[in-house]
Enzyme design. Structure first.
Site, PDB file in Angstrom:
ATOM      1  N   ASP A 188     -12.222   8.756   7.099  1.00  0.00           N
ATOM      2  CA  ASP A 188     -12.699   9.323   8.291  1.00  0.00           C
ATOM      3  C   ASP A 188     -12.701  11.065   8.178  1.00  0.00           C
ATOM      4  O   ASP A 188     -13.042  11.392   6.503  1.00  0.00           O
ATOM      5  CB  ASP A 188     -11.135   9.568   9.255  1.00  0.00           C
ATOM      6  CG  ASP A 188     -10.470   8.720   9.334  1.00  0.00           C
ATOM      7  OD1 ASP A 188     -10.784   7.314   9.670  1.00  0.00           O
ATOM      8  OD2 ASP A 188      -9.038   7.625   8.959  1.00  0.00           O
ATOM      9  N   GLU A 241       1.006  -1.206  -0.356  1.00  0.00           N
ATOM     10  CA  GLU A 241       0.163  -0.183  -0.081  1.00  0.00           C
ATOM     11  C   GLU A 241       0.821   1.515  -0.099  1.00  0.00           C
ATOM     12  O   GLU A 241       1.567   1.485   0.691  1.00  0.00           O
ATOM     13  CB  GLU A 241      -1.264   0.098   1.144  1.00  0.00           C
ATOM     14  CG  GLU A 241      -1.469   1.255   1.777  1.00  0.00           C
ATOM     15  CD  GLU A 241      -2.808   1.236   2.285  1.00  0.00           C
ATOM     16  OE1 GLU A 241      -3.920  -0.161   2.623  1.00  0.00           O
ATOM     17  OE2 GLU A 241      -2.798   1.975   2.885  1.00  0.00           O
TER      18      GLU A 241
HETATM   19  P1  FAD Z   1     -17.609   1.785   7.413  1.00  0.00           P
HETATM   20  O1  FAD Z   1     -17.707   0.620   7.521  1.00  0.00           O
HETATM   21  O2  FAD Z   1     -18.836   2.460   6.997  1.00  0.00           O
HETATM   22  O3  FAD Z   1     -17.513   1.476   9.363  1.00  0.00           O
HETATM   23  C1  FAD Z   1     -17.299   2.611  10.139  1.00  0.00           C
HETATM   24  C2  FAD Z   1     -17.892   2.490  11.647  1.00  0.00           C
HETATM   25  O4  FAD Z   1     -19.596   2.174  11.227  1.00  0.00           O
HETATM   26  C3  FAD Z   1     -17.335   1.525  12.260  1.00  0.00           C
HETATM   27  O5  FAD Z   1     -17.516   1.405  13.074  1.00  0.00           O
HETATM   28  C4  FAD Z   1     -19.340   0.775  11.433  1.00  0.00           C
HETATM   29  O6  FAD Z   1     -19.388  -0.833  12.317  1.00  0.00           O
HETATM   30  C5  FAD Z   1     -19.971   1.314  11.286  1.00  0.00           C
HETATM   31  N1  FAD Z   1     -21.460   0.849  10.403  1.00  0.00           N
HETATM   32  C6  FAD Z   1     -20.738   0.421   9.242  1.00  0.00           C
HETATM   33  N2  FAD Z   1     -21.500  -0.179   8.275  1.00  0.00           N
HETATM   34  C7  FAD Z   1     -22.954   0.411   9.377  1.00  0.00           C
HETATM   35  C8  FAD Z   1     -23.966   1.196   8.539  1.00  0.00           C
HETATM   36  N3  FAD Z   1     -24.566   0.678   7.544  1.00  0.00           N
HETATM   37  N4  FAD Z   1     -24.813   1.425   9.384  1.00  0.00           N
HETATM   38  C9  FAD Z   1     -23.983   1.634  11.130  1.00  0.00           C
HETATM   39  N5  FAD Z   1     -23.105   1.936  10.731  1.00  0.00           N
HETATM   40  C10 FAD Z   1     -22.171   0.833   9.715  1.00  0.00           C
HETATM   41  N6  FAD Z   1      -8.984   6.086   4.554  1.00  0.00           N
HETATM   42  C11 FAD Z   1      -9.001   7.008   4.157  1.00  0.00           C
HETATM   43  O7  FAD Z   1      -9.124   7.935   4.476  1.00  0.00           O
HETATM   44  N7  FAD Z   1      -8.518   6.731   2.780  1.00  0.00           N
HETATM   45  C12 FAD Z   1      -7.857   5.428   2.539  1.00  0.00           C
HETATM   46  O8  FAD Z   1      -6.970   4.948   1.390  1.00  0.00           O
HETATM   47  C13 FAD Z   1      -7.365   4.508   3.544  1.00  0.00           C
HETATM   48  N8  FAD Z   1      -7.557   3.982   3.515  1.00  0.00           N
HETATM   49  C14 FAD Z   1      -7.335   2.433   4.170  1.00  0.00           C
HETATM   50  C15 FAD Z   1      -7.441   0.995   4.601  1.00  0.00           C
HETATM   51  C16 FAD Z   1      -7.369  -0.130   5.282  1.00  0.00           C
HETATM   52  C17 FAD Z   1      -7.310  -1.297   4.803  1.00  0.00           C
HETATM   53  C18 FAD Z   1      -8.224   0.406   6.477  1.00  0.00           C
HETATM   54  C19 FAD Z   1      -8.168  -0.310   7.122  1.00  0.00           C
HETATM   55  C20 FAD Z   1      -8.225   1.896   6.804  1.00  0.00           C
HETATM   56  C21 FAD Z   1      -8.763   2.517   5.666  1.00  0.00           C
HETATM   57  N9  FAD Z   1      -8.609   4.368   5.497  1.00  0.00           N
HETATM   58  C22 FAD Z   1      -8.293   5.252   4.996  1.00  0.00           C
HETATM   59  C23 FAD Z   1      -9.472   3.882   6.839  1.00  0.00           C
HETATM   60  C24 FAD Z   1     -10.887   3.948   7.305  1.00  0.00           C
HETATM   61  O9  FAD Z   1     -11.415   4.711   5.943  1.00  0.00           O
HETATM   62  C25 FAD Z   1     -11.723   4.665   8.360  1.00  0.00           C
HETATM   63  O10 FAD Z   1     -10.687   3.425   9.408  1.00  0.00           O
HETATM   64  C26 FAD Z   1     -12.775   5.001   8.428  1.00  0.00           C
HETATM   65  O11 FAD Z   1     -12.685   5.193   9.164  1.00  0.00           O
HETATM   66  C27 FAD Z   1     -13.835   3.670   8.495  1.00  0.00           C
HETATM   67  O12 FAD Z   1     -13.917   2.974   7.260  1.00  0.00           O
HETATM   68  P2  FAD Z   1     -14.757   1.890   7.225  1.00  0.00           P
HETATM   69  O13 FAD Z   1     -15.083   1.358   5.407  1.00  0.00           O
HETATM   70  O14 FAD Z   1     -14.154   0.505   7.645  1.00  0.00           O
HETATM   71  O15 FAD Z   1     -16.115   2.494   7.215  1.00  0.00           O
END
Ligand code: FAD
Length: 298
Positions: free
Chosen positions: A117, A8
């Site tokens: 985030d 990455e």
């Molecule tokens: P979600 O899956 O939407 O979850 C966020 C929160 O909401 C969680 O607590 C979950 O339990 C809850 N949730 C999920 N779905 C629902 C729903 N339908 N209703 C209610 N609650 C729900 N960030 C960046 O800005 N750019 C990047 O390129 C980037 N790359 C990443 C790569 C990896 C491998 C990882 C692990 C993280 C990365 N992140 C990146 C960080 C990520 O964007 C953050 O951790 C963010 O806070 C959550 O993203 P998510 O896609 O897990 O969110």
């Protein structure tokens, strides 16, 4: 299948040349990565005061764009698949659709779908009024886009998983239920947040399987590279660092880089011995310690 790494990278800060970027990636290719992920960052703005007392908003783009980085890596290293990250944050549904058109045009086949985030200065993530609130919604939107574009599944979609739970979740089981919804919406695989204790990862996989998640779960790994990261990584990523590692770094802070590298090497050896097929490395702009781990493990 022989196990392989994926890497990455973060789009570099303005000022770096294309040649410099590609030369920083080239030494990693010797170890057969199949994928290079390119992270995505929402635009940042600053507000500048005007003589009349008002403020105007100005775009502060500090990094080379993700699309430019993906295109450069694709052209230079055609044997490796480029995987852009796509986030909900800061984008409307229309902007996301136009980004997907670009990905299609570029021949991208694999996307990591994330919520992103909160914007700088905000406490909680706020979606755009006509954007997506969760990664699940974005996965569904991409599957809808594919249907309107002819029906076939074009993209392999990854989503994020958190072995130590996402920081907003009340508990790991709730987080895993939402993870399952992302998979049910159309995600093909899961890449995890970094962790430093493999037992935490194995337990997470077991709990995901028990919850009915059957897609591959790819461990995300990063070598600790400085004594300061003992504080910074838990703060930034809501993860734990095991006592054995923090104690060793505390005893020899000047050797944190070597200690972190050795810890990471042991983690990777153990993951591979336990049948893991792919390890995702967060390079975070430093590749010499990752190269050293790859040399020993792949
Ligand atoms: P979600 O899956 O939407 O979850 C966020 C929160 O909401 C969680 O607590 C979950 O339990 C809850 N949730 C999920 N779905 C629902 C729903 N339908 N209703 C209610 N609650 C729900 N960030 C960046 O800005 N750019 C990047 O390129 C980037 N790359 C990443 C790569 C990896 C491998 C990882 C692990 C993280 C990365 N992140 C990146 C960080 C990520 O964007 C953050 O951790 C963010 O806070 C959550 O993203 P998510 O896609 O897990 O969110």
């Amino acid at each position: 299948m022989k196990p392989f790494p994926s890497l990455e990278i973060v789009p570099p800060l303005n000022g770096i040349t294309k040649a410099e970027l590609l030369e920083s990636i080239r030494p990693l290719l010797e170890f057969g990565p199949r994928y290079i992920n390119v992270t995505c960052h929402r635009d940042e703005y600053e507000f500048r005061p005007e003589p009349d007392g008002s403020f105007t908003r100005h775009l502060l783009r500090k990094r080379i764009s993700q699309t430019a980085v993906c295109a450069a890596v694709q052209a230079a290293f055609p044997d490796v698949e480029v995987v852009p990250h796509l986030i909900c944050g800061g984008a409307s549904a229309e902007q996301i659709e136009s980004q997907l058109q670009d990905f299609k045009f570029m021949g991208i086949r694999n996307i990591l779908v994330l919520r992103g985030d909160a914007a700088t200065g905000e406490k909680r993530f706020t979606p755009e009024p006509d954007g997506y609130a969760h990664a699940e919604d974005l996965v569904s939107a991409i599957r809808r886009f594919e249907r309107t574009e002819g029906g076939e599944r074009r993209f392999t979609l990854g989503v994020a998983g958190y072995p130590e739970k996402h920081f907003e979740s009340p508990n790991l089981d709730t987080d895993i239920q939402f993870l399952k919804r992302k998979v049910d919406a159309g995600a093909d695989q899961i890449i995890t947040q970094m962790f430093f204790d493999n037992a935490v990862f194995y337990d997470f996989v077991r709990r995901c399987r028990a919850a009915g998640i059957t897609v591959p779960i790819i461990p995300g790994i990063k070598p600790l590279s400085s004594a300061r990261q003992v504080d910074l990584l838990p703060e930034s990523f809501s993860i734990d660092i095991p006592l054995a590692l923090t104690a060793e770094v505390a005893a020899h802070p000047d050797q944190a880089y070597r200690i972190g590298q050795e810890w990471c090497r042991e983690q990777c050896r153990d993951l591979l011995a336990n049948g893991v097929q792919e390890i995702h490395f967060y390079t975070m702009g430093r590749s010499d310690n990752v190269i050293s781990v790859l040399k020993d493990c792949f």
